[in-house]
Design an enzyme around this catalytic site. Structure first.
Site, PDB file in Angstrom:
ATOM      1  N   THR A  76      50.635  37.897  43.114  1.00 35.86           N
ATOM      2  CA  THR A  76      50.427  36.985  41.993  1.00 35.86           C
ATOM      3  C   THR A  76      50.989  37.570  40.716  1.00 35.86           C
ATOM      4  OG1 THR A  76      48.439  36.135  43.016  1.00 35.86           O
ATOM      5  CG2 THR A  76      48.672  35.760  40.657  1.00 35.86           C
ATOM      6  N   ARG A 117      50.149  24.300  45.445  1.00 32.86           N
ATOM      7  CA  ARG A 117      50.805  23.978  46.701  1.00 32.86           C
ATOM      8  C   ARG A 117      51.361  22.570  46.608  1.00 32.86           C
ATOM      9  NH1 ARG A 117      49.700  27.492  50.633  1.00 32.86           N
ATOM     10  NH2 ARG A 117      48.060  28.932  50.011  1.00 32.86           N
ATOM     11  N   ASP A 144      44.775  41.127  34.027  1.00 33.92           N
ATOM     12  CA  ASP A 144      44.018  40.742  35.218  1.00 33.92           C
ATOM     13  C   ASP A 144      42.973  41.807  35.480  1.00 33.92           C
ATOM     14  OD1 ASP A 144      43.275  39.097  37.245  1.00 33.92           O
ATOM     15  OD2 ASP A 144      45.185  39.174  38.317  1.00 33.92           O
ATOM     16  N   THR A 178      47.754  43.129  46.312  1.00 33.29           N
ATOM     17  CA  THR A 178      49.108  43.097  46.868  1.00 33.29           C
ATOM     18  C   THR A 178      50.154  42.988  45.773  1.00 33.29           C
ATOM     19  OG1 THR A 178      49.049  40.707  47.002  1.00 33.29           O
ATOM     20  CG2 THR A 178      48.338  41.923  48.951  1.00 33.29           C
ATOM     21  N   ALA A 179      49.755  42.649  44.570  1.00 34.97           N
ATOM     22  CA  ALA A 179      50.628  42.454  43.414  1.00 34.97           C
ATOM     23  C   ALA A 179      51.463  41.183  43.514  1.00 34.97           C
ATOM     24  CB  ALA A 179      51.526  43.668  43.186  1.00 34.97           C
ATOM     25  N   LYS A 205      49.724  27.560  39.423  1.00 34.66           N
ATOM     26  CA  LYS A 205      50.551  27.591  40.623  1.00 34.66           C
ATOM     27  C   LYS A 205      49.912  26.666  41.632  1.00 34.66           C
ATOM     28  CE  LYS A 205      50.319  31.258  43.200  1.00 34.66           C
ATOM     29  NZ  LYS A 205      50.226  32.699  43.492  1.00 34.66           N
ATOM     30  N   ASP A 242      46.254  33.313  36.364  1.00 36.06           N
ATOM     31  CA  ASP A 242      45.688  32.089  36.964  1.00 36.06           C
ATOM     32  C   ASP A 242      44.614  31.536  36.038  1.00 36.06           C
ATOM     33  OD1 ASP A 242      43.380  33.668  37.413  1.00 36.06           O
ATOM     34  OD2 ASP A 242      44.101  34.197  39.422  1.00 36.06           O
ATOM     35  N   ARG A 251      35.336  39.978  44.732  1.00 39.60           N
ATOM     36  CA  ARG A 251      35.970  38.653  44.672  1.00 39.60           C
ATOM     37  C   ARG A 251      35.228  37.597  45.492  1.00 39.60           C
ATOM     38  NH1 ARG A 251      41.556  37.707  42.279  1.00 39.60           N
ATOM     39  NH2 ARG A 251      41.404  39.387  40.772  1.00 39.60           N
TER      40      ARG A 251
END
Lengths: 311, 311, 311, 311, 311, 311
Positions: free
Chosen positions: F228, F195, F220, F225-226, F193, F170, F96
């Site tokens: 998203t 802010r 994906d 962490t799952a 998504k 995303d 990433r």
């Protein structure tokens, strides 16, 4: 003119602050992050364009996180257009893996040298390497600082020349022991330890050289599990030494090493703070290399000789 | 399939022929020329396209002519489209210049490594290096062959285990001496020689370890002026040894060395023919490394292990 | 600011001193050593960290010692953290070995370029190369200084334009001869010398172009055995020239060359001191390139154009 | 075993087909595309994994499209895991830009060499370079094929030895002319052309050497605008030659060159098809290099000598 | 101290002059030549030794001439001893060829990166790349400037937040569109266009996201044939948008693109002058990046942050 | 002929065995050691001279130990004279971190590429990279395998075309989602998504595209962490989807991720075994990539196309 930027890895914050204070600079702000996926990340938080960047990282556990963090900092600094990047490595990672003494093994100390250059280091500063040849694994200027002056000066007053002997815990360490022995004008001895060919068990070490009734000072570049050190202490006691001290530059203590030392016959031990250690005990005296590193950084920055610092 | 091409520099024609014979190949024809302007030149006289080229050169006087001739042969072979180029270097040039132990000096053993790669070597075969780290100066596969088996087998029958000791003439050579001592299951001693701090004169060497009444075998990687060797012999005699032998792998004798050895108390000396020597005397026994080199070349050519040859 | 450090190899101490004097600097102290084992060694005796280092070495016999000494100095300077290293090579080693005109030979002038860069040179200054393409063997900036102005100015007053001709001793040198001819506004001739196909003997050279009754000036980049030069002189005499002069930039005289020139019909010869020569004779006039080299070093140091020095 | 894959750029489809036919292979299918945004693109349409890939591209107008297309093909082949990539360049791009004869100019022939290697070429085959040193700009094996045999054999029968002379149109081309002259056992002449220092106009060329009454054969490596060639023809006529032929290896004709040649006093011209030319006229004879290239590819593929093809 | 030298390729003289004026420097004189043989050539006409050289070239037709001219300028500057060479590339050549999305194709954007470094660039400045990963194709510091501020500021006042939507013409461009959308605090939509599996014809694009009755602003990094842009406009009209604007950073218009845009339903278009365009029409508004580039050059020269210019 | 040697790092022993079984080879014996000082070490226990070595390592926690172990294996294999070294990396470390989207950060995916090459890898095989450009960070051939066929084939039968939609969590993942959508012939949607500018809190994600009443399949490349993923599921539920499935290639689950998935509204999840996961639950279906990797290794070994495996 280009400024000194002192960037600290997360391995030894105390040493970083000590050096920064001596250099009268603030540490360059950097954010170190470990993401949820265990990936490391860093962000240098101020411009370092064209500056004279020193990146301080010593090798502590977890060792490989330290190596990667170091490479990430260099990569970030390089592409952030640092003027020059010097990796300052008081305890060089994988320093003992410096030769191919079996077939089909890595020589990781050399691989580390390659990776530092690939990542973008322009020069390297090290302290008391296991073997001097490691400097020549680099194709960039590499300095080795020596803590011999620091350690010997601390000891000199306590020594009775005629009743003291420098001892190397193995034959490979004898040149280093001899270097200290010359500095303190003392005789030498060495321990030789072998496996029994039949049983494959290690026989007790034999001390080569005269040690009986003397104060023996064991010299080694690092202490890890302390097994070899304490075997040497044991063998020396058996040979009738009066007292045993130890000078080990890099205190790379593994889990129980400090406790074992405390409980041993070893009278005292002198180490540097090239690696952070927990509260030093009564037996273990820690001398700071911060002044040496600070002076080296200053001299490099101003284009002055580094070898004069420890000759 | 690609053939072995064995190309010989002009340093050691006898060894080249011996190896070629063992490999059952003819030496690849090459013309070596020294022009009137002292420039060297060579021409490989047959196509070597795609072949498995081994270039044999050992370091003899004049040393720098040998280095340049080696580089010229590699350059010629590379641009002649050799399939693979292996430099076979029984006595590695500048092998002792392997570390930066003073400021502002070259590390020529590493520079040689760099130049071999720049010229086009794909791999390197060496024999008993002064320091194992030299292998890691290369970024190409590099093998070190060891003559320990050859030398020890020659000696084994002549040794009385309980009355013999292996001696290193200096502390740096102790790991090698220990390697031989382990192989022969013998104890160790070492000479330490220092300059007097006041007078700056070298004091006589001190033997560390038990040697009295024993047969001492001095082990060293090379002999050049023989000064250190003969000082060790002298110190051993002073300490009451019964007899002194020497095993020195590379006979890099300088002018009067052989004569001095003949006239010394040294009883016998064993060397290899990694360097050509004039008619061996009674005292000096020469063992041939040609079978070891030939087998190594063969194994490399066939993709077989080289480490098995001397383990 | 970084200082000029002028380091001299052992090839031409007189030229080094001359340049140092013109630059108003002291030569950087360096110790050159040849060990008993014929290995070279050097130690730069003062810090050169960050400085602008110029290393002067011209190619003299023994040629390969000179090459190695040069590489050792560069290596020492690089790892001593020189700011920039410029190799100044008035007579470039192996300059004639600049192309692969036979199969399976080295192109040593290119190999030298590679090795200079591998050792650590950052730039190179040369003087009158045999072929201009050698500059492009480098991947670092490389300058070629030309002595044409120096030589032609010396000669100009002595020339009668209508009765003088520039002669190249071979077809490959004709572009250089033409360059001088244009500078002096003179016509051209060239000698062509061939082997007889049957006998394989070299037939006498043929002069192409008008020379009868004229003053012929033979132009060449270097003179070594002087064979070609004196054959040209002979051929010119045969064609009825009135007088023969020679301009040869690099006096790379082999053993008897100077004597043969003295005894020949050649009237006079002009050379530079790119190579040290023994006491110049009456016939041989030596012009110093020290002012040209000193000015080039100065301009490089100050970031000024070098090409303006000889345009 | 790895196969020959012959990939053709779009520069000379006819030559590619001719070579493929001689090699008895099909051209490797490749799609060449020029997108609407003038970007080039290619796609190799079959697997070439591990194969012995030869990429043929000669330099034709538009020159820079040809260079980029060549680099794209190499890049595509490299990352498609070609076993070995040989760039076959009958007319090398920017071949005349081979030296830095003015300050601050590029040396594009060397830059091309660098780029071919950066893109991934493992070796290079060229034909009759302007200067042999270009081969040494590469750090990969590079061959130069010569068309001298092809051209001379065509001419040999038509020559009367005693009445023929080889002429170089300029001093730089004299070594090539001499090479042909030796092959045909003929004498030499050369044209020298200068600018008048006052007027800066080019004065008519002067022929150096005997040409009167002879059949002159002008030899050059390439013809472009034909200006120099036709000036030489003119000068030769003025000097009273009987007949003028020309041998120019690379027919890099610019717009009107062919027409000018047709209308000139030049009797005949021999060229190769290293560059495609429009319908050859009566005067211009085109000899095919396809057999030479095909044989070279075959020999390289089979690891056989290439130099034997034209020695 | 080293000066800024601004060298302009022939791609965009107007932009070069604009930047020079803002920097208050004269353009470094350089001669660009195209020889009769279609070879390019350049000569920097003043000394740039040690200077801070910026070479400006944007990618315009003929694209490959532009690439080669750029490489030639870098090569000339490097060997002319430039202190540092920064390639300033407003529209990066072959920017769309940034990934290997089919087997056996070149990745030309990466090849360009390799070639710039091979030629001698020390750093690179780009503007709004197609993919940010292109920066990491380089092993030298590479900056990407962003025109987002310039474009958005121009637009901000004209937008009614609640009735406007940012549209990406394809899924790959959505991150860029989102970046603009965040800057302007607007919602997003995207067009998805597919081939019909049976007919292989492209079906009309589908708009994903709410656009009905809104003012749609299509954001793309470049416009070439304008086909995709106008298809998007068409699809948006079909979906009932009120009005369509477009922001395309690089106006890489192919032949009829501008005319097609004029005749389309697109209301207005904003572009930068990263590529020179003919007289801007009523619909097409050109914003100058010269101030951004000038400031970036200035900051790089003075070792100041570049990222602050567009954050 | 050279053999396949399959060497496994300690990251995923099960996958290694599965591949070895499919290839009908034994895993090459290798010893992995962690010394008391936390240094890693390995020894390849059999000769691999000249062999075709494949080193399998996937990125698992602790991530940096895995990277170092990989580099050590490559280093050991290189100097053990492996014929060719291919790093097989099902889940690429630091995948990433592929772009410099902030100033002064590392691009670790590129640094990993550099280090693999420095250590000695000759080629690389990856699986479903986060960005295709990562392949071009390498200067060695690099393949990307795709699991799209494997995943889609598993799903195809369960899909009702008219009532199903592919969703990207995303905007950056939309091209991948579209690739799957095309394969399954389904429409697309994407979550955006942001802010909140004032509060700096993330507002709930907005689904762009039609999802109401449909079966949504979130696609994906990895799940960590799952967070998203589950936010997307939440947003989809809010928009009235009927059912949500997920396809995530790399199951890089952090601590509680699997538990959170079990407890969520997500109906089912499909992953590969590119990363070992604890006992798969009812919801999580694991498909093995071993057949794909084994076939790729086989094809690479035999010089056959890899792209055909997933086209």
């Amino acid at each position: 003119m280009a400024k000194i930027q002192l960037i600290a890895g997360s391995s030894h914050p105390h040493l970083a602050k000590e050096i920064a204070k001596l250099l009268k600079v603030s540490l360059t702000p950097i954010e170190h992050v470990r993401f949820a996926n265990d990936n490391l990340f860093c962000r240098i938080e101020t411009s370092i364009r064209g500056d004279d960047v020193f990146i301080l990282q010593t090798s502590v556990r977890p060792v490989n996180d330290g190596v990667m963090e170091l490479l990430l900092m260099i990569d970030a600094a390089k592409y952030a257009s640092a003027g020059r990047i010097t990796a300052v490595l008081p305890y060089y990672p994988y320093v003992r893996s410096d030769k191919k003494d079996q077939p089909r093994i890595p020589v990781t100390a050399r691989l580390i040298a390659d990776m530092l250059q690939t990542a973008g280091a322009d020069r390297v500063v090290t302290l008391d390497l296991h073997a001097l040849q490691i400097l020549s694994f680099f194709r960039i200027p590499a300095d080795q600082l020596l803590s011999v002056k620091l350690l010997c000066e601390h000891l000199r007053s306590k020594i009775e020349s005629n009743h003291t002997v420098i001892v190397s815990p193995d034959v490979g360490g004898l040149p280093r022991a001899r270097f200290y022995a010359k500095n303190l004008n003392l005789p030498l001895a060495v321990m030789d330890k072998r496996r029994d060919k039949q049983s494959q068990k290690v026989k007790m070490g034999v001390i080569i050289g005269e040690v009986k009734g003397k104060h023996a000072i064991v010299v080694d570049d690092e202490v890890n599990t302390a097994t070899t050190l304490l075997e040497t202490v044991e063998a020396l006691k058996t040979q009738g030494v009066r007292k045993v001290s130890a000078m080990c530059i890099h205190p790379a203590f593994s889990k129980d090493a400090q406790k074992k030392i405390e409980q041993s016959f070893l009278d005292e031990m002198i180490v540097t703070n090239s690696i952070p250690i927990e509260e030093a005990s009564k037996k273990i005296k820690v001398l700071s290399i911060a002044p040496l590193l600070a002076k080296a950084i200053e001299n490099i920055h101003h284009g002055q000789s580094v070898s004069t610092l420890f000759e």
